[in-house]
Design an enzyme around this catalytic site. Structure first.
Site, PDB file in Angstrom:
ATOM      1  CG  HIS A  72      -1.980  -0.802   0.942  1.00  0.00           C
ATOM      2  ND1 HIS A  72      -3.517  -0.460   1.731  1.00  0.00           N
ATOM      3  CD2 HIS A  72      -2.510  -1.841   0.310  1.00  0.00           C
ATOM      4  CE1 HIS A  72      -4.175  -1.404   1.309  1.00  0.00           C
ATOM      5  NE2 HIS A  72      -3.455  -2.346   0.513  1.00  0.00           N
ATOM      6  CE1 TYR A 199      -5.360   4.166   8.165  1.00  0.00           C
ATOM      7  CE2 TYR A 199      -5.605   4.300  10.953  1.00  0.00           C
ATOM      8  CZ  TYR A 199      -5.152   3.708   9.889  1.00  0.00           C
ATOM      9  OH  TYR A 199      -4.181   2.742  10.064  1.00  0.00           O
ATOM     10  N   PRO A 291      -4.145   1.016  18.679  1.00  0.00           N
ATOM     11  CG  PRO A 291      -6.026  -0.195  18.324  1.00  0.00           C
ATOM     12  CD  PRO A 291      -5.575   0.532  19.481  1.00  0.00           C
ATOM     13  CE  LYS A 295       4.390   3.560  13.436  1.00  0.00           C
ATOM     14  NZ  LYS A 295       3.955   3.109  12.371  1.00  0.00           N
ATOM     15  CE1 TYR A 383      -1.377   4.172   9.336  1.00  0.00           C
ATOM     16  CE2 TYR A 383      -0.160   3.027   7.575  1.00  0.00           C
ATOM     17  CZ  TYR A 383      -1.215   3.253   8.492  1.00  0.00           C
ATOM     18  OH  TYR A 383      -2.204   2.209   8.488  1.00  0.00           O
TER      19      TYR A 383
HETATM   20  P1  RFL Z   1       1.467 -11.138  21.775  1.00  0.00           P
HETATM   21  O1  RFL Z   1       1.065 -11.271  20.137  1.00  0.00           O
HETATM   22  O2  RFL Z   1       0.502 -10.723  22.641  1.00  0.00           O
HETATM   23  O3  RFL Z   1       2.022 -12.492  22.138  1.00  0.00           O
HETATM   24  C1  RFL Z   1       2.567 -12.834  23.350  1.00  0.00           C
HETATM   25  C2  RFL Z   1       2.429 -14.335  23.404  1.00  0.00           C
HETATM   26  O4  RFL Z   1       2.619 -14.883  24.847  1.00  0.00           O
HETATM   27  C3  RFL Z   1       1.833 -15.648  25.198  1.00  0.00           C
HETATM   28  N1  RFL Z   1       1.700 -15.941  26.674  1.00  0.00           N
HETATM   29  C4  RFL Z   1       2.470 -16.553  27.417  1.00  0.00           C
HETATM   30  N2  RFL Z   1       3.190 -17.675  26.942  1.00  0.00           N
HETATM   31  C5  RFL Z   1       3.695 -18.825  27.934  1.00  0.00           C
HETATM   32  N3  RFL Z   1       3.875 -18.340  29.211  1.00  0.00           N
HETATM   33  C6  RFL Z   1       3.046 -17.494  30.001  1.00  0.00           C
HETATM   34  N4  RFL Z   1       2.800 -17.057  31.046  1.00  0.00           N
HETATM   35  C7  RFL Z   1       2.190 -16.471  28.796  1.00  0.00           C
HETATM   36  N5  RFL Z   1       1.773 -15.311  28.818  1.00  0.00           N
HETATM   37  C8  RFL Z   1       1.381 -15.037  27.541  1.00  0.00           C
HETATM   38  C9  RFL Z   1       0.568 -15.494  24.622  1.00  0.00           C
HETATM   39  O5  RFL Z   1      -0.471 -16.691  24.646  1.00  0.00           O
HETATM   40  C10 RFL Z   1       0.716 -14.691  23.246  1.00  0.00           C
HETATM   41  O6  RFL Z   1       0.853 -16.110  22.425  1.00  0.00           O
HETATM   42  O7  RFL Z   1       2.716  -9.974  21.989  1.00  0.00           O
HETATM   43  P2  RFL Z   1       3.828  -9.649  20.774  1.00  0.00           P
HETATM   44  O8  RFL Z   1       4.574 -10.774  20.420  1.00  0.00           O
HETATM   45  O9  RFL Z   1       4.444  -8.765  21.708  1.00  0.00           O
HETATM   46  O10 RFL Z   1       3.214  -8.788  19.587  1.00  0.00           O
HETATM   47  C11 RFL Z   1       2.518  -7.788  19.825  1.00  0.00           C
HETATM   48  C12 RFL Z   1       1.382  -7.592  18.749  1.00  0.00           C
HETATM   49  O11 RFL Z   1       0.742  -8.615  19.034  1.00  0.00           O
HETATM   50  C13 RFL Z   1       0.515  -6.445  19.061  1.00  0.00           C
HETATM   51  O12 RFL Z   1       1.256  -5.347  19.161  1.00  0.00           O
HETATM   52  C14 RFL Z   1      -0.275  -5.912  17.545  1.00  0.00           C
HETATM   53  O13 RFL Z   1      -1.134  -6.960  17.451  1.00  0.00           O
HETATM   54  C15 RFL Z   1      -0.690  -4.632  17.819  1.00  0.00           C
HETATM   55  N6  RFL Z   1      -1.782  -4.111  16.882  1.00  0.00           N
HETATM   56  C16 RFL Z   1      -1.359  -3.822  15.604  1.00  0.00           C
HETATM   57  N7  RFL Z   1      -0.056  -3.627  15.598  1.00  0.00           N
HETATM   58  C17 RFL Z   1       0.643  -3.441  14.272  1.00  0.00           C
HETATM   59  O14 RFL Z   1       1.818  -3.164  14.022  1.00  0.00           O
HETATM   60  N8  RFL Z   1      -0.204  -2.987  13.242  1.00  0.00           N
HETATM   61  C18 RFL Z   1      -1.725  -3.110  13.434  1.00  0.00           C
HETATM   62  O15 RFL Z   1      -2.219  -2.867  12.382  1.00  0.00           O
HETATM   63  C19 RFL Z   1      -2.054  -3.272  14.724  1.00  0.00           C
HETATM   64  N9  RFL Z   1      -3.475  -3.558  14.822  1.00  0.00           N
HETATM   65  C20 RFL Z   1      -2.994  -4.657  16.963  1.00  0.00           C
HETATM   66  C21 RFL Z   1      -4.144  -4.051  15.968  1.00  0.00           C
HETATM   67  C22 RFL Z   1      -3.696  -4.963  18.308  1.00  0.00           C
HETATM   68  C23 RFL Z   1      -5.140  -5.206  18.096  1.00  0.00           C
HETATM   69  N10 RFL Z   1      -5.475  -5.591  19.374  1.00  0.00           N
HETATM   70  C24 RFL Z   1      -6.544  -6.685  19.398  1.00  0.00           C
HETATM   71  C25 RFL Z   1      -4.972  -5.564  20.607  1.00  0.00           C
HETATM   72  C26 RFL Z   1      -5.384  -4.145  15.745  1.00  0.00           C
HETATM   73  C27 RFL Z   1      -5.806  -4.711  17.045  1.00  0.00           C
HETATM   74  C28 RFL Z   1      -7.346  -4.748  17.064  1.00  0.00           C
HETATM   75  C1  PHB Z   2      -5.882  -4.044  10.772  1.00  0.00           C
HETATM   76  O1  PHB Z   2      -5.809  -4.105   9.335  1.00  0.00           O
HETATM   77  O2  PHB Z   2      -6.455  -4.585  11.746  1.00  0.00           O
HETATM   78  C2  PHB Z   2      -5.351  -2.527  11.152  1.00  0.00           C
HETATM   79  C3  PHB Z   2      -4.985  -1.583  10.309  1.00  0.00           C
HETATM   80  C4  PHB Z   2      -4.570  -0.529  10.362  1.00  0.00           C
HETATM   81  C5  PHB Z   2      -4.792  -0.026  12.012  1.00  0.00           C
HETATM   82  C6  PHB Z   2      -5.172  -1.043  12.869  1.00  0.00           C
HETATM   83  C7  PHB Z   2      -5.746  -1.980  12.449  1.00  0.00           C
HETATM   84  O3  PHB Z   2      -4.331   1.278  12.528  1.00  0.00           O
END
Ligand code: RFL
Ligand code: PHB
Length: 389
Positions: A72, A199, A291, A295, A383
């Site tokens: 993108h 957005y 989110p 990032k 971004y």
């Molecule tokens: P995670 O993905 O939470 O993984 C942590 C893992 O640790 C496990 N765990 C354990 N394992 C063993 N023993 C324990 N005691 C444990 N406790 C926990 C868990 O089961 C899990 O598998 O952390 P990590 O690896 O640091 O990754 C971070 C990302 O997942 C997170 O920052 C992103 O998902 C945030 N986020 C977004 N980030 C982006 O860069 N671009 C995006 O577009 C974006 N969109 C989002 C998002 C997060 C969202 N939510 C649901 C919070 C959109 C959403 C809706």
């Molecule tokens: C997504 O596709 O889940 C998504 C994209 C952009 C954001 C957050 C989540 O800022």
């Protein structure tokens, strides 16, 4: 059990770290509390910065991403019935982002790890990290307790993990902000109604149009904190999305069957320092961003790249200089992402009880981006991502 690097958590941070260490000839063990299907299906991030794409490719995890990921070159800002496109390559000297879901990144990294990496144990819950100078992870797996002795432990266990708790409270500073709203996110079997992310700032609240593939849409609605997904009927969601994305030029939102629906709370959080002795924190275990800036996953990637480089430097030269600098190096980038995510969030969401003055300021910030190349460049640089380390 004994290993050089004990990794807690098989989210993107833990899985990528295991891969980077494997490529450097350093052994590791990954402990993940949930099962494989859970990790592979948890819907979260969708946007990979250029730097993240480069790292995944160099780690040998880029093949399917290059085939199925959607490059993108911009996003659209929508406000007051207007549309403004931000052109990333034109503003940043050629940088762009890739839409490739976190679920897919995790699937690719798990497949590589199981094929030729070190042990990756699912349903292995870390209970505690003990003695951070000569660290051990106590864990439970298949009904029995075990101990993993490590030279280093990296807590990649997300916001609710246990690793952070091993850093003494008196040495810790926590910076936190919660927001009075969350995101109701849906997956829908319908082609995205726009070819780039939208957005939207609206008087009724924020909305985001994103996608997972040419036939699957991912959409979000700002909802009050504490909302349950079940409170919203499917047609009600589409009606509200339609209102918030409305433009003066007749753009249409296509509807389709909703296959998943969930609510995400919004939080900014930083734990300082990100290291104590031989325990290091990476990703959501150390910091959370709302989110809106996309990032979170990209920050997690930056942390583990920084750790892997520092450990390789230590093994090659005997110098712990980069390991000692780990926390400060990561935090510089973390705070830039915290600032960017906060700015995007407060510019686009409607705070309950906002005054007309605050509403006008929000619109003025958006007008400024639409009208000034300098302001627009600042958004595009944020971004597409801040450099690692
Ligand atoms: P995670 O993905 O939470 O993984 C942590 C893992 O640790 C496990 N765990 C354990 N394992 C063993 N023993 C324990 N005691 C444990 N406790 C926990 C868990 O089961 C899990 O598998 O952390 P990590 O690896 O640091 O990754 C971070 C990302 O997942 C997170 O920052 C992103 O998902 C945030 N986020 C977004 N980030 C982006 O860069 N671009 C995006 O577009 C974006 N969109 C989002 C998002 C997060 C969202 N939510 C649901 C919070 C959109 C959403 C809706
Ligand atoms: C997504 O596709 O889940 C998504 C994209 C952009 C954001 C957050 C989540 O800022």
């Amino acid at each position: 059990m004994r290993t050089t690097v004990g990794i807690i958590g098989a989210g993107p941070a833990g899985l990528l770290l295991a891969r980077l260490l494997h490529d450097a000839g350093i052994d590791s063990v990954v402990l993940e509390s949930r099962d494989r299907a859970y990790v592979e299906q948890r819907q979260r991030a969708g946007i990979l910065e250029q730097g993240t794409v480069d790292v995944l490719r160099a780690a040998g995890a880029g093949e399917r991403m290059d085939r199925e990921g959607l490059p993108h070159d911009g996003i659209e800002l929508r406000f007051a019935g207007r549309r403004h496109r931000v052109d990333f390559p034109a503003l940043t000297g050629g940088r762009s982002v890739t839409v490739y879901a976190q679920t897919e990144v995790c699937k690719d990294l798990i497949a590589l790890q199981l094929r030729d990496g070190g042990p990756l144990l699912f349903e292995a819950e870390a209970l505690a990290v003990e003695d951070t100078d000569s660290p051990r992870v106590r864990f439970r797996h298949e009904g029995a307790e075990g101990v993993l002795e490590c030279d280093y432990v990296v807590g990649c266990d997300g916001f609710w993990g246990v690793a952070r708790k091993a850093i003494p409270a008196e040495l810790t500073q926590v910076f936190e902000r919660t927001y009075p709203f969350g995101w109701l996110g849906i997956l829908a079997d319908v082609a995205p109604s726009h070819d780039e992310l939208v957005y939207a700032r609206h008087d009724r609240g924020f909305a985001l149009l994103s996608m997972r593939s040419p036939s699957v849409s991912r959409l979000y609605l700002q909802v009050p904190a504490g909302t349950e997904a079940e409170e919203w009927g499917d047609e009600e969601i589409w009606d509200e999305l339609e209102r918030r994305f409305e433009t003066a030029d007749g753009w249409r939102l296509e509807r389709g069957p909703i296959t998943q629906k969930s609510v995400t709370p919004m939080r900014s959080y930083v734990h300082e320092p990100m290291r104590h002795g031989r325990l290091f924190l990476a990703g959501d275990a150390a910091h959370i961003v709302p989110p809106t800036g996309a990032k979170g996953l990209n920050l997690a990637v930056g942390d583990v790249v920084t750790f892997a480089r520092a450990l390789v430097h230590r093994e090659e030269t005997g110098s712990a200089e980069l390991l000692d600098a780990y926390s400060a190096t990561c935090l510089r980038r973390v705070w830039q992402a915290e600032r960017f995510s906060y700015d995007m969030t407060t510019m686009l969401h409607r705070v309950p009880g906002a005054t007309p003055f605050e509403d006008r300021l929000q619109l003025a910030r958006l007008e400024r981006i639409a009208g000034s190349r300098a302001a627009e460049t600042d958004l595009a640089e944020g971004y597409t991502g801040f450099p690692f380390g």
